[in-house]
Design a protein around this motif. Sequence first.
Motif, PDB file in Angstrom:
ATOM      1  N   VAL A 494       0.801  -1.230   0.052  1.00 48.71           N
ATOM      2  CA  VAL A 494       0.013   0.033  -0.221  1.00 48.71           C
ATOM      3  C   VAL A 494       0.985   1.034   0.196  1.00 48.71           C
ATOM      4  O   VAL A 494       0.560   2.306  -0.789  1.00 48.71           O
ATOM      5  N   SER A 495       1.900   1.263   0.778  1.00 48.57           N
ATOM      6  CA  SER A 495       2.792   2.393   0.835  1.00 48.57           C
ATOM      7  C   SER A 495       3.337   2.737  -0.472  1.00 48.57           C
ATOM      8  O   SER A 495       3.524   4.023  -0.661  1.00 48.57           O
ATOM      9  N   GLU A 496       3.814   1.672  -1.256  1.00 50.15           N
ATOM     10  CA  GLU A 496       4.470   1.994  -2.594  1.00 50.15           C
ATOM     11  C   GLU A 496       3.461   2.442  -3.377  1.00 50.15           C
ATOM     12  O   GLU A 496       3.582   3.581  -4.401  1.00 50.15           O
ATOM     13  N   LYS A 497       2.027   2.106  -3.498  1.00 47.02           N
ATOM     14  CA  LYS A 497       0.976   2.578  -4.296  1.00 47.02           C
ATOM     15  C   LYS A 497       0.783   3.929  -4.085  1.00 47.02           C
ATOM     16  O   LYS A 497       0.637   4.858  -4.768  1.00 47.02           O
ATOM     17  N   LEU A 498       0.520   4.341  -2.555  1.00 46.89           N
ATOM     18  CA  LEU A 498       0.457   5.592  -2.294  1.00 46.89           C
ATOM     19  C   LEU A 498       1.371   6.577  -2.789  1.00 46.89           C
ATOM     20  O   LEU A 498       1.322   7.714  -3.052  1.00 46.89           O
ATOM     21  N   SER A 499       2.833   6.205  -2.444  1.00 46.79           N
ATOM     22  CA  SER A 499       3.899   6.938  -2.956  1.00 46.79           C
ATOM     23  C   SER A 499       4.004   6.989  -4.385  1.00 46.79           C
ATOM     24  O   SER A 499       3.971   8.194  -4.876  1.00 46.79           O
ATOM     25  N   ALA A 500       3.473   6.121  -5.433  1.00 45.98           N
ATOM     26  CA  ALA A 500       3.411   6.236  -7.047  1.00 45.98           C
ATOM     27  C   ALA A 500       2.368   7.349  -7.122  1.00 45.98           C
ATOM     28  O   ALA A 500       2.389   8.018  -8.217  1.00 45.98           O
ATOM     29  N   ALA A 501       1.103   7.621  -6.386  1.00 47.15           N
ATOM     30  CA  ALA A 501       0.406   8.311  -6.387  1.00 47.15           C
ATOM     31  C   ALA A 501       0.628   9.646  -6.112  1.00 47.15           C
ATOM     32  O   ALA A 501       0.104  10.832  -6.052  1.00 47.15           O
ATOM     33  N   GLY A 502       1.901   9.987  -5.506  1.00 47.24           N
ATOM     34  CA  GLY A 502       2.635  11.412  -5.102  1.00 47.24           C
ATOM     35  C   GLY A 502       2.253  11.611  -3.731  1.00 47.24           C
ATOM     36  O   GLY A 502       2.800  12.812  -3.269  1.00 47.24           O
ATOM     37  N   LEU A 503       1.842  10.674  -2.794  1.00 40.87           N
ATOM     38  CA  LEU A 503       1.975  11.049  -1.252  1.00 40.87           C
ATOM     39  C   LEU A 503       3.172  10.863  -0.621  1.00 40.87           C
ATOM     40  O   LEU A 503       3.993   9.877  -1.061  1.00 40.87           O
ATOM     41  N   ARG A 504       3.218  11.539   0.362  1.00 39.35           N
ATOM     42  CA  ARG A 504       4.490  11.279   1.239  1.00 39.35           C
ATOM     43  C   ARG A 504       4.273  10.204   2.208  1.00 39.35           C
ATOM     44  O   ARG A 504       3.241  10.456   2.974  1.00 39.35           O
ATOM     45  N   VAL A 505       4.945   8.993   2.334  1.00 39.97           N
ATOM     46  CA  VAL A 505       4.531   7.876   3.036  1.00 39.97           C
ATOM     47  C   VAL A 505       5.689   7.694   3.998  1.00 39.97           C
ATOM     48  O   VAL A 505       6.823   7.548   3.633  1.00 39.97           O
ATOM     49  N   LEU A 506       5.096   7.466   5.412  1.00 40.85           N
ATOM     50  CA  LEU A 506       6.080   7.128   6.611  1.00 40.85           C
ATOM     51  C   LEU A 506       5.399   5.706   6.931  1.00 40.85           C
ATOM     52  O   LEU A 506       4.313   5.619   7.075  1.00 40.85           O
ATOM     53  N   VAL A 507       6.050   4.581   6.850  1.00 39.11           N
ATOM     54  CA  VAL A 507       5.422   3.277   6.877  1.00 39.11           C
ATOM     55  C   VAL A 507       6.333   2.520   8.196  1.00 39.11           C
ATOM     56  O   VAL A 507       7.865   2.392   8.194  1.00 39.11           O
ATOM     57  N   ASP A 508       5.643   2.007   9.163  1.00 43.97           N
ATOM     58  CA  ASP A 508       6.242   1.503  10.303  1.00 43.97           C
ATOM     59  C   ASP A 508       6.414  -0.066   9.921  1.00 43.97           C
ATOM     60  O   ASP A 508       5.319  -0.858  10.408  1.00 43.97           O
ATOM     61  N   ASP A 509       7.502  -0.509   9.530  1.00 39.27           N
ATOM     62  CA  ASP A 509       7.698  -1.757   9.214  1.00 39.27           C
ATOM     63  C   ASP A 509       8.678  -2.417   9.940  1.00 39.27           C
ATOM     64  O   ASP A 509       9.227  -3.517   9.933  1.00 39.27           O
ATOM     65  N   ARG A 510       8.803  -1.873  11.206  1.00 37.85           N
ATOM     66  CA  ARG A 510       9.802  -2.499  12.218  1.00 37.85           C
ATOM     67  C   ARG A 510       9.437  -3.757  12.705  1.00 37.85           C
ATOM     68  O   ARG A 510       8.225  -4.155  13.224  1.00 37.85           O
ATOM     69  N   ALA A 511      10.359  -4.752  12.580  1.00 36.29           N
ATOM     70  CA  ALA A 511      10.318  -6.032  12.944  1.00 36.29           C
ATOM     71  C   ALA A 511      10.257  -6.188  14.702  1.00 36.29           C
ATOM     72  O   ALA A 511      11.254  -5.602  15.195  1.00 36.29           O
ATOM     73  N   GLY A 512       9.879  -6.979  15.267  1.00 33.75           N
ATOM     74  CA  GLY A 512       9.898  -7.233  16.804  1.00 33.75           C
ATOM     75  C   GLY A 512       9.481  -6.122  17.682  1.00 33.75           C
ATOM     76  O   GLY A 512       9.612  -6.024  18.713  1.00 33.75           O
ATOM     77  N   VAL A 513       8.353  -5.403  17.029  1.00 31.95           N
ATOM     78  CA  VAL A 513       7.992  -4.341  17.812  1.00 31.95           C
ATOM     79  C   VAL A 513       6.489  -4.371  17.872  1.00 31.95           C
ATOM     80  O   VAL A 513       5.874  -4.417  17.030  1.00 31.95           O
ATOM     81  N   SER A 514       6.051  -4.393  19.162  1.00 33.88           N
ATOM     82  CA  SER A 514       4.492  -4.714  19.415  1.00 33.88           C
ATOM     83  C   SER A 514       3.606  -3.724  18.803  1.00 33.88           C
ATOM     84  O   SER A 514       3.950  -2.452  18.462  1.00 33.88           O
ATOM     85  N   PRO A 515       2.420  -4.313  18.125  1.00 40.53           N
ATOM     86  CA  PRO A 515       1.455  -3.353  17.415  1.00 40.53           C
ATOM     87  C   PRO A 515       1.074  -2.290  18.605  1.00 40.53           C
ATOM     88  O   PRO A 515       0.846  -1.020  18.132  1.00 40.53           O
ATOM     89  N   GLY A 516       1.038  -2.322  19.958  1.00 40.33           N
ATOM     90  CA  GLY A 516       0.669  -1.302  20.926  1.00 40.33           C
ATOM     91  C   GLY A 516       1.836  -0.207  20.804  1.00 40.33           C
ATOM     92  O   GLY A 516       1.351   0.962  20.865  1.00 40.33           O
TER      93      GLY A 516
END
Length: 568
Positions: A494-516
Amino acid sequence: MAKAPVQRMSQLMAKTLRDDPADAEVLSHKLLVRAGYVRRTAAGIWSWLPLGKKVLSNVERIVREEMDAVGAQEVSLPALLPREPYEATGRWSEYGAELFRLQDRKGGDYLLGPTHEEIFTLLVKDQCSSYKDLPVILYQIQTKFRDEARPRAGILRGREFLMKDSYSFDTEDEGLAQSYGVHRQAYQRIFERLGLDYRICAATAGAMGGSKSEEFLAPAEAGEDTFADCPNCDFAANTEAVYQAVEAVDGSAVPAAEEIPTPDTPTIETLAASLGVPASATLKNLLVKVDGEIVAIGVPGDREVDMDKVEERFAPAVVELVTEADFAARPDLVRGYVGPQGLEKVTYLADPRVAPGTSWITGANKPGTHTKNVVVGRDFEVSEYLDVVVVQDGDPCPACGTGLKLDRAIEIGHIFQLGRKYADALKLDVLGQNGKPVRVTMGSYGIGVSRAVAALAEQTADDKGLCWPAEVAPADVHVVAAGKALQTELALEVSEKLSAAGLRVLVDDRAGVSPGVKFTDAELIGVPKILVAGRRAAEGVVELKDRRTGEREELTVEEAIARLTDRG
């Protein structure tokens, strides 16, 4: 639309903190550090981390766009400046201890620029020789320096800060007024685009000099400025610029002045208690030294003297309170019992509330003695009226008389009609239409770029963290992968698609970090839209959350992209 790169939090140099920094005093300081926007390098000196730099750059961009739109031309001048131009204008000494002064290896004197009036004046003197070269507006966005005695409040009051300073040059006063108006309107557009709540307030010129000055203030509890706002009319002013008119009264029926014994009453409080009168019935006489000469300032006994106003009146002279040694050298000045009647070799100034015809209880210039029924204009004269009291909530509005309301605010901009102060000092002339030299008139206009970031944080944050307006936020959307591999895969897609549409995207893809922790960080960082790839990721369904309102809705990926790109 150009593709904006996706910023992955797994690669981002930003560490969020759960607890407030121990030295943090104000909300913006706490949150900008906790959210990983800035880090302290030394007292009053800050480093901008990637997220913070994005916000700072967005503020810069808005300022630059609006300045360019009014025909201003951007330049870049040095921050390390020679002493001589500032000596010529008197500001080498007038700036006092806040000016960073240094010497090179040869003993030459330099300074780190707090503002650049002198240097811009010399630039125009070098480049412009005819009235045909003017008017011109020049600006820069540059780091400035101020040797704060006590840096505080994070980036709100530092020793190093980013500022937009611009300067207008005209041959006539009418042209200056027009350039001033152009800047005033540009500033309104800038602060509206930034999403700041602000007030335009009358202000004093201070060390800058000039005939007219206005401040742009952002109301906030962390503000160091206090401004007065009228709820009934459009009057607004920094409290240092609130001036009351002198309104004489009829004092002809007041009995003759009479001395009364008042032992052990050297203060207004003890005097009022002893006589059973309100402090407002007494006259307080403050003694100061102005370049060594004693000056008395009279104000009602229930009011405090605003020393900033006093210093503004006498600048660049040095103003100090009198000392025990001064009283010892002047036996006629009896500490705690000074009165204006009969004072010799002392200039007497008074607040407008000490108007002609008003009657007061004041010192008798004798130990343990006061005088009642002392009438202004009958028993003593005022050399000059000067509104010097600290403004209080409910004081009458100078424009309509309604009680004023006081609020704290952050100064985010200041504009000045400087006139010819700097042109006179540095002899800035151009040839006029008649072939004769014409002295140029100037305006000076500043915006605290880094300070605006803190002001936005103060005004827009909530109990969860920062909450940036869309145009200055470090990203348009913060995509959160709840944690599982499928969720992370969807979040990145989704982040890549939003970026391709011209939006500035910050994605939290950190492994080992809890959802909370990810959700908490997303709210702390404060991007306007949060998109979560969570429990329904396998169905291609995500949750879109508005950071400010908290509203949530579940959408398909296609619906979410359409919504975020305004196509749905």
